[in-house]
Scaffold this motif. Structure first.
Motif, short mmCIF file in Angstrom:
data_model
loop_
_atom_site.label_atom_id
_atom_site.label_comp_id
_atom_site.label_asym_id
_atom_site.label_seq_id
_atom_site.Cartn_x
_atom_site.Cartn_y
_atom_site.Cartn_z
N CYS A 51 -69.21 45.46 -8.39
CA CYS A 51 -68.24 44.42 -8.77
C CYS A 51 -68.17 43.32 -7.71
CB CYS A 51 -66.84 45.04 -8.88
SG CYS A 51 -66.69 46.34 -10.08
N THR A 52 -67.88 42.13 -8.16
CA THR A 52 -67.54 41.04 -7.25
C THR A 52 -66.04 41.14 -6.96
OG1 THR A 52 -67.03 39.47 -8.99
CG2 THR A 52 -69.34 39.55 -8.22
N ASP A 53 -65.60 40.47 -5.91
CA ASP A 53 -64.18 40.50 -5.56
C ASP A 53 -63.32 39.98 -6.71
OD1 ASP A 53 -65.03 41.40 -3.11
OD2 ASP A 53 -64.66 39.51 -2.06
N ASP A 54 -63.79 38.97 -7.43
CA ASP A 54 -63.02 38.40 -8.53
C ASP A 54 -62.81 39.37 -9.69
OD1 ASP A 54 -62.71 36.01 -7.19
OD2 ASP A 54 -64.44 35.06 -8.16
N GLU A 55 -63.68 40.37 -9.84
CA GLU A 55 -63.56 41.34 -10.92
C GLU A 55 -62.53 42.43 -10.62
OE1 GLU A 55 -67.62 42.10 -13.10
OE2 GLU A 55 -67.92 42.16 -10.92
N LEU A 56 -62.17 42.58 -9.35
CA LEU A 56 -61.28 43.67 -8.95
C LEU A 56 -59.82 43.24 -8.97
CD1 LEU A 56 -63.32 45.09 -5.95
CD2 LEU A 56 -63.27 45.93 -8.30
N ASP A 57 -58.95 44.19 -9.37
CA ASP A 57 -57.51 43.96 -9.34
C ASP A 57 -56.94 44.31 -7.97
OD1 ASP A 57 -57.64 43.42 -12.12
OD2 ASP A 57 -57.39 45.55 -12.57
N ASN A 58 -57.59 45.24 -7.27
CA ASN A 58 -57.12 45.66 -5.97
C ASN A 58 -58.25 46.39 -5.25
OD1 ASN A 58 -55.48 46.21 -3.78
ND2 ASN A 58 -53.92 47.32 -4.93
N LEU A 59 -58.19 46.41 -3.94
CA LEU A 59 -59.16 47.12 -3.10
C LEU A 59 -58.37 47.60 -1.88
CD1 LEU A 59 -62.18 47.88 -2.69
CD2 LEU A 59 -62.43 45.72 -1.47
N TYR A 60 -58.39 48.93 -1.62
CA TYR A 60 -57.54 49.46 -0.56
C TYR A 60 -58.06 50.80 -0.06
CZ TYR A 60 -55.77 52.27 -4.44
OH TYR A 60 -55.69 53.12 -5.52
N SER A 61 -57.61 51.16 1.13
CA SER A 61 -57.87 52.51 1.64
C SER A 61 -56.64 53.35 1.36
CB SER A 61 -58.18 52.47 3.14
OG SER A 61 -57.05 52.05 3.87
N GLU A 62 -56.88 54.65 1.19
CA GLU A 62 -55.77 55.56 0.89
C GLU A 62 -55.91 56.77 1.81
OE1 GLU A 62 -54.01 56.31 -3.23
OE2 GLU A 62 -55.40 58.00 -2.98
N ARG A 63 -54.87 57.05 2.57
CA ARG A 63 -54.89 58.19 3.49
C ARG A 63 -53.65 59.04 3.27
NH1 ARG A 63 -57.10 57.41 9.31
NH2 ARG A 63 -56.76 59.61 9.02
N ILE A 64 -53.83 60.33 3.44
CA ILE A 64 -52.72 61.26 3.30
C ILE A 64 -52.31 61.76 4.68
CG2 ILE A 64 -54.27 63.23 2.90
CD1 ILE A 64 -52.07 64.35 1.03
N TYR A 65 -51.01 61.89 4.89
CA TYR A 65 -50.46 62.38 6.14
C TYR A 65 -49.52 63.54 5.82
CZ TYR A 65 -52.21 57.99 8.01
OH TYR A 65 -53.02 56.97 8.38
N PRO A 66 -50.00 64.79 5.97
CA PRO A 66 -49.14 65.95 5.71
C PRO A 66 -47.97 66.01 6.70
CG PRO A 66 -51.45 66.58 5.69
CD PRO A 66 -51.37 65.20 6.25
N LEU A 67 -46.82 66.45 6.21
CA LEU A 67 -45.61 66.60 7.02
C LEU A 67 -45.54 68.05 7.51
CD1 LEU A 67 -42.94 65.36 8.03
CD2 LEU A 67 -41.91 66.05 5.83
N TYR A 68 -45.60 68.21 8.82
CA TYR A 68 -45.59 69.53 9.44
C TYR A 68 -44.61 69.52 10.61
CZ TYR A 68 -47.38 73.57 12.07
OH TYR A 68 -47.51 74.76 12.75
N HIS A 69 -43.63 70.40 10.59
CA HIS A 69 -42.60 70.47 11.63
C HIS A 69 -41.93 69.10 11.85
CE1 HIS A 69 -43.81 74.47 13.71
NE2 HIS A 69 -43.97 74.53 12.40
N GLY A 70 -41.68 68.39 10.76
CA GLY A 70 -40.96 67.12 10.82
C GLY A 70 -41.79 65.91 11.25
N THR A 71 -43.10 66.09 11.42
CA THR A 71 -43.97 64.99 11.85
C THR A 71 -45.10 64.80 10.84
OG1 THR A 71 -43.50 65.44 14.18
CG2 THR A 71 -45.49 64.17 13.71
N TYR A 72 -45.44 63.55 10.55
CA TYR A 72 -46.59 63.25 9.69
C TYR A 72 -47.84 63.21 10.56
CZ TYR A 72 -43.38 62.01 5.95
OH TYR A 72 -42.41 62.06 4.98
N TYR A 73 -48.84 64.00 10.18
CA TYR A 73 -50.09 64.10 10.95
C TYR A 73 -51.26 63.55 10.14
CZ TYR A 73 -47.77 67.19 14.26
OH TYR A 73 -46.93 67.70 15.21
N SER A 74 -52.24 63.03 10.86
CA SER A 74 -53.52 62.65 10.25
C SER A 74 -54.32 63.91 9.98
CB SER A 74 -54.33 61.76 11.19
OG SER A 74 -53.69 60.54 11.40
#
Length: 167
Positions: A51-74
């Motif tokens: 796709c060209t940029d004009d064909e896309l509605d959005n482009l993004y990175s998505e990362r999850i950060y699990p919550l463990y002992h009250g802190t979000y970790y990578s």
């Protein structure tokens, strides 16, 4: 992981070049073509489009950060599934995690701990827009996932964590 929204649907991005974003899908969709001979070393059935940029509605990175002992970790690695239980390799550079939370030293200032899903209190998903001109001013989005919905969220979004089945 990097994702693109094309014609209102989310797709995994496997490569980016200036004004060329290569998207894939395991299911057919309008505008995507079958990869002849299969995809990857396992010759999986896959559909693709550049796709060209004009064909896309959005482009993004998505990362999850699990919550463990009250802190979000990578995550330092992909989520793994053994039986019906997910395991997450959390990473930190905070010495407190080493001393108080049972993390192990991987190298100086890099600590990890493998945690079963039962010890995860929830998660935060962060979607960061691409720095490409068309998308750079899109807002950063955060989505909170509570413990009750966490397992199903992982099943519904295995590409975000790189879910790997070890059974």
């Amino acid at each position: 992981m990097i994702f693109a929204v094309y014609k209102g649907k989310k797709y995994e991005v496997i490569s980016e070049r200036p004004n060329q974003t290569h998207i894939i899908s395991p299911t057919p969709a309008p505008g995507l073509e079958l990869v002849e001979g299969g995809f990857g070393s396992k010759k999986l059935t896959m559909y693709q489009r550049v796709c060209t940029d004009d064909e896309l509605d959005n482009l993004y990175s998505e990362r999850i950060y699990p919550l463990y002992h009250g802190t979000y970790y990578s995550l330092s690695d992909r989520a793994r599934s053994r039986g019906n239980v997910f395991y997450f390799e959390l990473s930190s550079s905070d010495r407190i995690d080493l001393e108080e939370n049972g993390f192990k030293v991987i190298e100086p200032l890099w600590y990890i701990k493998i945690v079963p899903e039962s010890e995860i209190e929830g998660a935060k998903i962060v979607r960061t827009p691409s720095p490409i001109e068309k998308f750079k001013d899109f807002p950063i989005e955060e989505e909170l996932i509570d413990k009750a919905d966490f397992h199903q969220w992982i099943l519904d979004h295995p590409d975000t964590t790189g879910l790997c089945y070890e059974d």
